[in-house]
Scaffold this motif. Sequence first.
Motif, mmCIF file in Angstrom:
data_model
loop_
_atom_site.group_PDB
_atom_site.id
_atom_site.type_symbol
_atom_site.label_atom_id
_atom_site.label_comp_id
_atom_site.label_asym_id
_atom_site.label_seq_id
_atom_site.Cartn_x
_atom_site.Cartn_y
_atom_site.Cartn_z
ATOM 1 N N VAL A 1 -53.652 124.588 3.637
ATOM 2 C CA VAL A 1 -53.764 123.220 3.140
ATOM 3 C C VAL A 1 -52.429 122.863 2.511
ATOM 4 O O VAL A 1 -51.881 123.632 1.723
ATOM 5 N N SER A 2 -51.923 121.689 2.868
ATOM 6 C CA SER A 2 -50.627 121.244 2.348
ATOM 7 C C SER A 2 -50.765 119.945 1.567
ATOM 8 O O SER A 2 -51.622 119.122 1.861
ATOM 9 N N MET A 3 -49.896 119.776 0.598
ATOM 10 C CA MET A 3 -49.781 118.515 -0.147
ATOM 11 C C MET A 3 -48.656 117.722 0.498
ATOM 12 O O MET A 3 -47.738 118.313 1.074
ATOM 13 N N PRO A 4 -48.695 116.404 0.380
ATOM 14 C CA PRO A 4 -47.579 115.612 0.914
ATOM 15 C C PRO A 4 -46.292 115.927 0.153
ATOM 16 O O PRO A 4 -46.325 116.255 -1.026
ATOM 17 N N LEU B 1 -59.335 117.929 -2.457
ATOM 18 C CA LEU B 1 -58.856 118.287 -3.788
ATOM 19 C C LEU B 1 -59.501 117.351 -4.779
ATOM 20 O O LEU B 1 -59.345 116.141 -4.705
ATOM 21 N N ASP B 2 -60.287 117.925 -5.682
ATOM 22 C CA ASP B 2 -61.041 117.148 -6.658
ATOM 23 C C ASP B 2 -60.429 117.402 -8.031
ATOM 24 O O ASP B 2 -60.362 118.551 -8.470
ATOM 25 N N ARG C 1 -64.887 127.117 -2.985
ATOM 26 C CA ARG C 1 -64.234 126.384 -4.072
ATOM 27 C C ARG C 1 -63.100 127.250 -4.600
ATOM 28 O O ARG C 1 -63.307 128.405 -4.966
ATOM 29 N N PHE C 2 -61.901 126.682 -4.640
ATOM 30 C CA PHE C 2 -60.721 127.378 -5.144
ATOM 31 C C PHE C 2 -60.231 126.619 -6.379
ATOM 32 O O PHE C 2 -59.719 125.499 -6.253
ATOM 33 N N PRO C 3 -60.397 127.190 -7.576
ATOM 34 C CA PRO C 3 -60.026 126.477 -8.801
ATOM 35 C C PRO C 3 -58.514 126.321 -8.954
ATOM 36 O O PRO C 3 -57.743 127.188 -8.546
ATOM 37 N N CYS C 4 -58.120 125.210 -9.549
ATOM 38 C CA CYS C 4 -56.719 124.966 -9.865
ATOM 39 C C CYS C 4 -56.368 125.756 -11.120
ATOM 40 O O CYS C 4 -57.263 126.111 -11.883
ATOM 41 N N TYR D 1 -61.857 122.142 -2.455
ATOM 42 C CA TYR D 1 -63.076 122.484 -1.723
ATOM 43 C C TYR D 1 -62.746 122.513 -0.241
ATOM 44 O O TYR D 1 -62.212 121.538 0.300
ATOM 45 N N VAL D 2 -63.053 123.613 0.411
ATOM 46 C CA VAL D 2 -62.842 123.747 1.854
ATOM 47 C C VAL D 2 -64.209 123.972 2.486
ATOM 48 O O VAL D 2 -64.967 124.852 2.042
#
Length: 127
Positions: free
Chosen positions: A40-43, A119-120, A77-80, A56-57
Amino acid sequence: GLAGALSRRNLLTVLPTSILGAPHAIAGDDGALVLASGTVSMPRSGREAPSQGALYVTARLASGGAMTKQPPVAAARFPCPLHFPFAFELKTPADLTAEYTGAGAAVLASQDLIISARLDTDGIAAT
């Protein structure tokens, strides 16, 4: 909210995974089957990933289509805080949803999946 960060709507539209297709069907050391993996990438806008919340994936059967209301096959769920690009794996049995816990690994491994990532910023899936 995050001052100076992307809006939640923008985050939802710019977080594609790098895969769409059949699960890997690779057994790990723990005997778990890797249903899907990707990145997963961010802009690239100079903005940082949030320090709170969660990624969340989810994986749904491709046969149902991307916009159906069918339950996901697997979810994690992968926590930040997270660092992007972020590599993930969805495995059996840990990431299977209740609706698919009885499905055989061989059956799931033969299915095409649609993977989505969200991403929440508050880390609560329902909001």
